[in-house]
Design an enzyme around this catalytic site. Structure first.
Site, PDB file in Angstrom:
ATOM      1  N   ASN A 102       0.803  -1.281   0.175  1.00 23.79           N
ATOM      2  CA  ASN A 102      -0.025   0.020   0.044  1.00 23.79           C
ATOM      3  C   ASN A 102       0.754   1.292   0.118  1.00 23.79           C
ATOM      4  O   ASN A 102       2.101   1.235   0.571  1.00 23.79           O
ATOM      5  CB  ASN A 102      -0.883   0.100   1.108  1.00 23.79           C
ATOM      6  CG  ASN A 102      -1.920  -1.186   1.205  1.00 23.79           C
ATOM      7  OD1 ASN A 102      -2.121  -1.629   0.064  1.00 23.79           O
ATOM      8  ND2 ASN A 102      -2.609  -1.264   2.173  1.00 23.79           N
ATOM      9  N   ASP A 104      -0.656   4.409   0.814  1.00 24.64           N
ATOM     10  CA  ASP A 104      -1.791   5.231   1.317  1.00 24.64           C
ATOM     11  C   ASP A 104      -1.450   5.757   2.750  1.00 24.64           C
ATOM     12  O   ASP A 104      -2.057   6.618   3.353  1.00 24.64           O
ATOM     13  CB  ASP A 104      -2.922   4.652   1.663  1.00 24.64           C
ATOM     14  CG  ASP A 104      -2.945   3.225   2.606  1.00 24.64           C
ATOM     15  OD1 ASP A 104      -2.139   3.379   3.108  1.00 24.64           O
ATOM     16  OD2 ASP A 104      -3.838   2.396   2.244  1.00 24.64           O
ATOM     17  N   HIS A 119       5.980  -0.396  -2.674  1.00 26.50           N
ATOM     18  CA  HIS A 119       5.380   0.455  -3.876  1.00 26.50           C
ATOM     19  C   HIS A 119       5.456   1.707  -3.559  1.00 26.50           C
ATOM     20  O   HIS A 119       4.809   2.571  -4.564  1.00 26.50           O
ATOM     21  CB  HIS A 119       4.031  -0.344  -4.251  1.00 26.50           C
ATOM     22  CG  HIS A 119       3.895  -1.384  -4.636  1.00 26.50           C
ATOM     23  ND1 HIS A 119       2.540  -2.387  -5.115  1.00 26.50           N
ATOM     24  CD2 HIS A 119       4.848  -2.321  -5.157  1.00 26.50           C
ATOM     25  CE1 HIS A 119       3.001  -3.353  -5.644  1.00 26.50           C
ATOM     26  NE2 HIS A 119       4.341  -3.504  -5.500  1.00 26.50           N
ATOM     27  N   CYS A 149      10.534  20.645  -9.210  1.00 29.64           N
ATOM     28  CA  CYS A 149      11.846  20.331  -8.254  1.00 29.64           C
ATOM     29  C   CYS A 149      12.420  21.666  -7.723  1.00 29.64           C
ATOM     30  O   CYS A 149      12.433  22.518  -8.475  1.00 29.64           O
ATOM     31  CB  CYS A 149      12.886  19.307  -8.861  1.00 29.64           C
ATOM     32  SG  CYS A 149      14.264  19.142  -7.664  1.00 29.64           S
ATOM     33  N   GLY A 189      -5.414  -9.112   2.685  1.00 24.99           N
ATOM     34  CA  GLY A 189      -5.869  -7.929   1.459  1.00 24.99           C
ATOM     35  C   GLY A 189      -5.244  -7.997   0.317  1.00 24.99           C
ATOM     36  O   GLY A 189      -5.213  -6.778  -0.347  1.00 24.99           O
ATOM     37  N   SER A 191      -4.746  -9.523  -3.768  1.00 27.18           N
ATOM     38  CA  SER A 191      -5.044 -10.379  -4.481  1.00 27.18           C
ATOM     39  C   SER A 191      -4.111 -11.565  -5.092  1.00 27.18           C
ATOM     40  O   SER A 191      -4.283 -12.256  -5.904  1.00 27.18           O
ATOM     41  CB  SER A 191      -5.816  -9.790  -5.843  1.00 27.18           C
ATOM     42  OG  SER A 191      -5.003  -8.798  -6.372  1.00 27.18           O
ATOM     43  N   PRO A 216     -11.615 -11.677   1.946  1.00 25.79           N
ATOM     44  CA  PRO A 216     -13.003 -12.210   1.601  1.00 25.79           C
ATOM     45  C   PRO A 216     -12.962 -13.027   0.490  1.00 25.79           C
ATOM     46  O   PRO A 216     -13.789 -14.055   0.289  1.00 25.79           O
ATOM     47  CB  PRO A 216     -13.888 -10.943   1.486  1.00 25.79           C
ATOM     48  CG  PRO A 216     -12.939  -9.747   1.832  1.00 25.79           C
ATOM     49  CD  PRO A 216     -11.605 -10.187   1.971  1.00 25.79           C
TER      50      PRO A 216
END
Ligand code: NAD
Ligand code: ZN
Length: 251
Positions: A102, A104, A119, A149, A189, A191, A216
Site C-alpha cells: 500500500n 496510502d 510500492h 523540483c 488483503g 489479490s 473475503p
C-alpha cells in the site's frame, strides 16, 4: 467460535519471527478503493492505464490529477482495526515485521514502528532528473497539478513503483530476508496478482512458515496457506489477537 486451532495458536505464540504482508484490501474498510474492486475506476480509466511510465510521459497532468485525487482520499481516511492490531503487535514484540504494497500511509499513521513500503508512498514525489525526494505535505507541494523540483526545477513524479518498473533493491533484499526467516506469515488483503508480493509470501511458506490468509475472496495463494479466513481484516485480525492474547486488550 475459535478461529485458530490450539496447535496454530501455540505456533504463533512461540514464533520468534512473524511477517505481515498487506495489500489494498486492508485499507478498504477505511474507505480507500482497491484497484480492481468496486470504486476502482476513475473517470473510466483503469489503474493499469495511469500507473505507468508511459502514461506519465504522454500526459503528466492527467496522472498527477489522478494521484492528487487519490492523495485527498488517503488524507481524509483513518486507520481501521486491521492496521491498529498490527501496530499494537509490532509494539508488543520487536520481531514482528510489516511489508506492505500500500501507498496510502495508513500503516505509519496507525503507529506501526517499522514498515517496508514496497510500492512507495502517495505522499512523496521524486524529481525526474535529480531523483531528490519530497514530502508533498511537509514540503508545501500538496497542491493539484504539475509539481516541480525545488533544486533543479524539473518535473516531479509520484514516488510510486509503477507497473513494469523495478523495485528498490534495498527494500526487496530486506523483504526476502524477513520472509525467508519468518516462522509465521500473515497475507492480508492482497489479490496476489502482482508477482513480487506473491513470491514473498511463497518464499516464507516454502521455508516453513505457518501461512494465514485474510481475504473475503480466495486467491492464487489460498491453497498454499494453512489457514484462510474469508472475512474482513478489520474484523478478523482483532479476533485473532483476542484468541492469542486474551489478557491484553486491544484498546
Ligand atoms: P490487491 O491486488 O492487493 O487486491 C485487493 C484484495 O483485497 C482483493 O483480493 C480483495 O478480495 C481483498 N479485500 C477487499 N476487502 C478486504 C477486507 N476488508 N479485508 C481483507 N481483504 C480485503 O489490490 P489492488 O487494488 O488490485 O491493487 C494492486 C496494487 O495497487 C497494489 O500493489 C497496491 O499497492 C496498489 N494500491 C494501493 C492502494 C492503497 O495504498 N490503499 C489502493 C489501491 C491500489
Ligand atoms: Zn531535481
Amino acid at each position: 467460535m475459535e478461529l485458530l486451532p490450539k496447535d496454530s495458536l501455540e505456533q504463533i505464540r512461540n514464533a520468534r519471527s512473524l511477517v505481515f504482508l498487506t495489500g489494498a484490501g486492508i485499507s478498504h474498510e477505511s474507505g480507500i478503493p482497491t484497484f480492481r474492486g468496486e470504486g476502482g475506476l476513475w473517470k473510466n480509466f483503469k489503474a493499469e492505464d495511469l500507473a505507468t511510465p508511459k502514461a506519465f510521459q504522454n500526459n503528466p497532468e492527467l496522472v498527477w490529477e489522478w494521484y492528487d485525487f487519490r492523495r485527498e482520499i488517503c488524507k481524509n481516511a483513518n486507520p481501521n482495526p486491521g492496521h491498529l492490531t498490527i501496530a499494537k503487535w509490532q509494539k508488543k514484540s520487536n520481531f514482528v515485521s510489516l511489508i506492505t504494497q500500500n501507498v496510502d500511509g495508513l500503516h505509519p499513521r496507525s503507529g506501526s514502528p517499522s514498515l517496508l513500503e514496497l510500492h512507495g508512498n502517495i505522499f512523496r514525489a521524486r524529481c525526474t532528473k535529480c531523483s531528490e525526494k519530497f514530502h508533498l505535505v511537509d514540503d508545501g507541494l500538496d497542491h493539484s497539478g504539475l509539481k516541480y523540483c525545488k533544486y533543479c526545477e524539473s518535473l516531479l513524479r509520484p514516488d510510486i513503483v509503477w507497473f513494469g518498473e523495478e523495485y528498490d533493491q534495498n527494500l526487496l533484499t530486506k523483504s526476502w530476508e524477513l520472509c525467508k526467516q519468518s516462522q509465521v506469515v500473515f497475507v492480508i488483503g492482497t489479490s496476489a496478482n502482482v508477482s513480487v508480493p506473491a513470491n514473498l509470501a511463497l518464499t516464507a511458506i516454502r521455508n516453513g512458515a505457518l501461512g494465514i490468509e485474510i481475504n473475503p475472496e480466495e486467491t492464487n495463494l489460498t491453497l498454499s496457506m494453512k489457514h484462510h479466513f474469508g472475512g474482513k481484516s478489520g474484523e478478523v485480525l482483532p479476533k485473532i489477537w483476542n484468541e492469542l492474547f486474551p489478557n491484553e486488550s486491544l484498546e
